[in-house]
Design a protein around this motif. Structure first.
Motif, PDB file in Angstrom:
ATOM      1  N   LEU A   1       0.830  -1.206   0.000  1.00 34.73           N
ATOM      2  CA  LEU A   1       0.000   0.000   0.000  1.00 34.73           C
ATOM      3  C   LEU A   1       0.862   1.254   0.000  1.00 34.73           C
ATOM      4  CD1 LEU A   1      -2.838   1.308   0.297  1.00 34.73           C
ATOM      5  CD2 LEU A   1      -2.543   1.113   2.776  1.00 34.73           C
ATOM      6  N   ASN A   2       1.945   1.231   0.757  1.00 32.73           N
ATOM      7  CA  ASN A   2       2.797   2.413   0.837  1.00 32.73           C
ATOM      8  C   ASN A   2       3.680   2.569  -0.396  1.00 32.73           C
ATOM      9  OD1 ASN A   2       4.064   4.655   2.375  1.00 32.73           O
ATOM     10  ND2 ASN A   2       5.858   3.324   2.366  1.00 32.73           N
ATOM     11  N   GLU A   3       4.192   1.449  -0.907  1.00 34.83           N
ATOM     12  CA  GLU A   3       5.143   1.530  -2.012  1.00 34.83           C
ATOM     13  C   GLU A   3       4.469   1.709  -3.369  1.00 34.83           C
ATOM     14  OE1 GLU A   3       8.389   1.564  -1.897  1.00 34.83           O
ATOM     15  OE2 GLU A   3       8.667   1.189   0.249  1.00 34.83           O
ATOM     16  N   HIS A   4       3.258   1.180  -3.534  1.00 38.62           N
ATOM     17  CA  HIS A   4       2.657   1.157  -4.861  1.00 38.62           C
ATOM     18  C   HIS A   4       1.288   1.836  -4.913  1.00 38.62           C
ATOM     19  CE1 HIS A   4       5.802  -1.585  -6.254  1.00 38.62           C
ATOM     20  NE2 HIS A   4       5.595  -2.309  -5.145  1.00 38.62           N
ATOM     21  N   MET A   5       0.340   1.373  -4.095  1.00 39.84           N
ATOM     22  CA  MET A   5      -1.048   1.770  -4.298  1.00 39.84           C
ATOM     23  C   MET A   5      -1.334   3.227  -3.967  1.00 39.84           C
ATOM     24  SD  MET A   5      -3.023  -1.629  -2.912  1.00 39.84           S
ATOM     25  CE  MET A   5      -2.759  -3.222  -3.692  1.00 39.84           C
ATOM     26  N   THR A   6      -0.491   3.876  -3.183  1.00 32.54           N
ATOM     27  CA  THR A   6      -0.699   5.299  -2.887  1.00 32.54           C
ATOM     28  C   THR A   6       0.098   6.209  -3.814  1.00 32.54           C
ATOM     29  OG1 THR A   6       1.074   5.217  -1.221  1.00 32.54           O
ATOM     30  CG2 THR A   6      -1.184   4.836  -0.456  1.00 32.54           C
ATOM     31  N   ARG A   7       0.855   5.633  -4.730  1.00 32.01           N
ATOM     32  CA  ARG A   7       1.658   6.440  -5.650  1.00 32.01           C
ATOM     33  C   ARG A   7       1.392   5.971  -7.082  1.00 32.01           C
ATOM     34  NH1 ARG A   7       7.757   6.663  -4.344  1.00 32.01           N
ATOM     35  NH2 ARG A   7       7.612   4.431  -4.716  1.00 32.01           N
ATOM     36  N   PHE A   8       1.273   6.914  -7.972  1.00 33.38           N
ATOM     37  CA  PHE A   8       1.030   6.557  -9.366  1.00 33.38           C
ATOM     38  C   PHE A   8       2.307   6.075 -10.053  1.00 33.38           C
ATOM     39  CE2 PHE A   8       0.567   7.538 -13.901  1.00 33.38           C
ATOM     40  CZ  PHE A   8      -0.605   6.848 -14.174  1.00 33.38           C
TER      41      PHE A   8
ATOM     42  N   TYR B   1      -4.601   3.938  -6.024  1.00 31.18           N
ATOM     43  CA  TYR B   1      -4.587   3.516  -7.420  1.00 31.18           C
ATOM     44  C   TYR B   1      -4.809   2.006  -7.480  1.00 31.18           C
ATOM     45  CZ  TYR B   1      -2.442   8.112  -7.983  1.00 31.18           C
ATOM     46  OH  TYR B   1      -2.184   9.461  -7.947  1.00 31.18           O
ATOM     47  N   SER B   2      -5.905   1.611  -8.085  1.00 35.39           N
ATOM     48  CA  SER B   2      -6.242   0.182  -8.208  1.00 35.39           C
ATOM     49  C   SER B   2      -5.786  -0.341  -9.570  1.00 35.39           C
ATOM     50  CB  SER B   2      -7.753  -0.018  -8.034  1.00 35.39           C
ATOM     51  OG  SER B   2      -8.463   0.759  -8.974  1.00 35.39           O
ATOM     52  N   ARG B   3      -4.498  -0.362  -9.735  1.00 37.24           N
ATOM     53  CA  ARG B   3      -3.928  -0.839 -10.990  1.00 37.24           C
ATOM     54  C   ARG B   3      -3.652  -2.324 -10.900  1.00 37.24           C
ATOM     55  NH1 ARG B   3       0.923   3.307 -12.282  1.00 37.24           N
ATOM     56  NH2 ARG B   3       1.507   1.459 -13.498  1.00 37.24           N
ATOM     57  N   VAL B   4      -3.670  -2.988 -12.056  1.00 37.91           N
ATOM     58  CA  VAL B   4      -3.467  -4.432 -12.085  1.00 37.91           C
ATOM     59  C   VAL B   4      -2.046  -4.795 -11.671  1.00 37.91           C
ATOM     60  CG1 VAL B   4      -3.469  -6.468 -13.573  1.00 37.91           C
ATOM     61  CG2 VAL B   4      -5.223  -4.717 -13.858  1.00 37.91           C
ATOM     62  N   ASP B   5      -1.059  -4.001 -12.064  1.00 40.66           N
ATOM     63  CA  ASP B   5       0.314  -4.335 -11.683  1.00 40.66           C
ATOM     64  C   ASP B   5       0.531  -4.186 -10.185  1.00 40.66           C
ATOM     65  OD1 ASP B   5      -0.168  -1.664 -11.939  1.00 40.66           O
ATOM     66  OD2 ASP B   5       1.872  -1.154 -12.580  1.00 40.66           O
ATOM     67  N   TYR B   6      -0.190  -3.262  -9.550  1.00 34.35           N
ATOM     68  CA  TYR B   6      -0.101  -3.160  -8.094  1.00 34.35           C
ATOM     69  C   TYR B   6      -0.748  -4.367  -7.422  1.00 34.35           C
ATOM     70  CZ  TYR B   6       1.218   1.714  -8.917  1.00 34.35           C
ATOM     71  OH  TYR B   6       1.866   2.850  -9.337  1.00 34.35           O
TER      72      TYR B   6
ATOM     73  N   ALA C   1      -1.417 -11.027 -15.487  1.00 33.94           N
ATOM     74  CA  ALA C   1      -0.298 -10.472 -16.233  1.00 33.94           C
ATOM     75  C   ALA C   1      -0.487 -10.586 -17.740  1.00 33.94           C
ATOM     76  CB  ALA C   1       0.996 -11.188 -15.826  1.00 33.94           C
ATOM     77  N   THR C   2      -1.415 -11.411 -18.177  1.00 38.30           N
ATOM     78  CA  THR C   2      -1.666 -11.545 -19.618  1.00 38.30           C
ATOM     79  C   THR C   2      -2.487 -10.371 -20.118  1.00 38.30           C
ATOM     80  OG1 THR C   2      -3.617 -12.883 -19.185  1.00 38.30           O
ATOM     81  CG2 THR C   2      -1.533 -14.039 -19.532  1.00 38.30           C
TER      82      THR C   2
END
Length: 398
Positions: free
Chosen positions: A203-210, A265-270, A396-397
């Motif tokens: 959450l801190n490293e990815h989902m709160t940052r674009f 950010y609810s991105r698939v890679d996150y 990932a596909t």
């Protein structure tokens, strides 16, 4: 000698006997004297009666009450004035104030109209109207903002262990933690803590940052640091106290999401990064449940069997709640990749692992009479790891 004298000649006549003076027997006076006490009492009573009657006529009469001019001018008010004060009838038509009444000026000396007061009748029983009541206004529930469900689930899994269990957080207490009196609960809480740590890091490293160039959210970053405090720290700092502060920081982060000051950010890679941490955690737990010897070659003791069992159960308990939050928070992303079915299978396996509750955790042989509860737990943990690994490949596909 008198003709009536009967005395013989030469005899001296005897003197006549004097007759007593008084009323003749049987007369009125004799009757009054005989009943003189009764007559005197009657006379006294009559005197007192006449005296009281005379005094009542002179001093007891109430002079008539003078009639006011307004009452004389309005004879219809006489019945209302004659009634007692408690039931005096009052007019329903309000009387005009003194400022609006007729003044002494010649222009106001016109014909005055007096309003006849109406009798205050009791309220009549009217039939209720058949008009249907207005439908109640139902306020639709507020839609949670992006990231609220996910962060609330992270707060909840730690709040249940720190604040809602008996004796709270146990690994750092002297009796339950240092002496190991409740090692089963201690290891379950440690498994929950490990899931919370892996989640807050993503959450801190990815989902709160674009992107990597965007700054960390200060509240989420501080919560991550607080969750990293050693679980057996009793004070300076206290582990349970720091975990509560971490939850408070996450609540402030949710307030920032609602106010638009924070981002999620609810991105698939996150999501793939989060599943990668979960997969590693499940893989490590699966290995501890299946191994027969420790790293130094010694066989797994019975004292470590229940530790591995309940640590894996804590992981399953916390991870199942986080995956349920992911189904709502990443609904569109999972729907695009057709991954809802896989996620439901992982949740089902983790729920089954979290509900295993043996009376005594045994470490029997794989083909022995006694159960091997580590192997039973490893069945569900291994299935959840396999499903999450498959879901990572599917997400990932393109």
């Amino acid at each position: 000698m008198t003709p009536n004298d009967t005395s013989k000649p030469g005899q001296v006549p005897s003197p006549a006997t004097p007759t007593p003076k008084g009323p003749p027997p049987g007369g009125l006076v004799h009757l009054i004297l005989q009943h003189r006490f009764f007559v005197v009492s009657l006379v006294v009573l009559l005197f007192l009666a006449v005296l009281f009657a005379w005094g009542g006529r002179r001093g007891g009469s109430i002079p008539p009450k003078p009639v006011e001019p307004s009452a004389a001018a309005a004879p219809h008010d006489a019945p209302a004035a004659a009634l007692p004060k408690e039931i005096e009838l009052k007019p329903l038509i309000p009387t005009p104030p003194k400022s609006a009444q007729a003044s002494d000026s010649p222009a106001a000396t016109g014909p005055q109209v007096t309003h006849e007061p109406a009798l205050a009748l009791p309220p009549s029983k009217t039939e209720p109207s058949h008009v249907p009541p207005a439908p109640a206004v139902v306020t639709p529930p507020r839609e949670p903002v992006k990231g609220e469900v996910f962060t609330l689930a992270l707060i909840q899994i730690m709040d249940e262990q720190v604040n809602k269990t008996w004796f709270g957080w146990r690994p750092n207490t002297i009796v339950f933690g240092k002496m190991g009196l409740t090692d089963n609960v201690n290891n379950l809480q440690l498994g929950v803590l490990e899931v919370a740590r892996r989640t807050v890091v993503v959450l801190n490293e990815h989902m709160t940052r674009f992107a990597t160039t965007e700054a960390y959210n200060p509240r989420v970053n501080e919560a991550m640091n607080f969750f990293m405090v050693s679980p057996d720290k009793y004070w300076f700092p206290s582990a349970s106290g720091k975990y509560r502060e971490a939850a408070q920081n996450l609540e402030i982060y949710i307030d920032g999401l609602k106010a638009g000051r924070a981002r999620f950010y609810s991105r698939v890679d996150y999501l793939i990064a989060l599943f990668s941490n979960y997969k590693d955690l499940l893989g490590s737990s699966f290995h501890n449940l299946l191994k027969d010897t420790e790293a130094d070659g010694q066989p797994v003791s019975w004292f470590m069997t229940d530790d591995y069992f309940y640590y894996s159960q804590g992981i399953a308990l916390a991870m199942a709640e986080m995956l349920e939050a992911i189904t709502k928070e990443f609904h569109q992303e999972l729907q695009k990749k057709n991954a809802h079915k896989l996620l439901d299978d992982a949740i089902h396996a983790l729920h089954a692992a979290s509900h295993l509750s043996p009376w005594l955790v045994t470490n029997g042989a794989k083909d022995g009479i006694l159960a091997n509860h580590r192997a039973n737990m490893s069945t569900y943990i291994g299935e959840a790891e396999h499903v999450i690994s498959t879901m990572m490949s599917q997400l990932a596909t393109n």
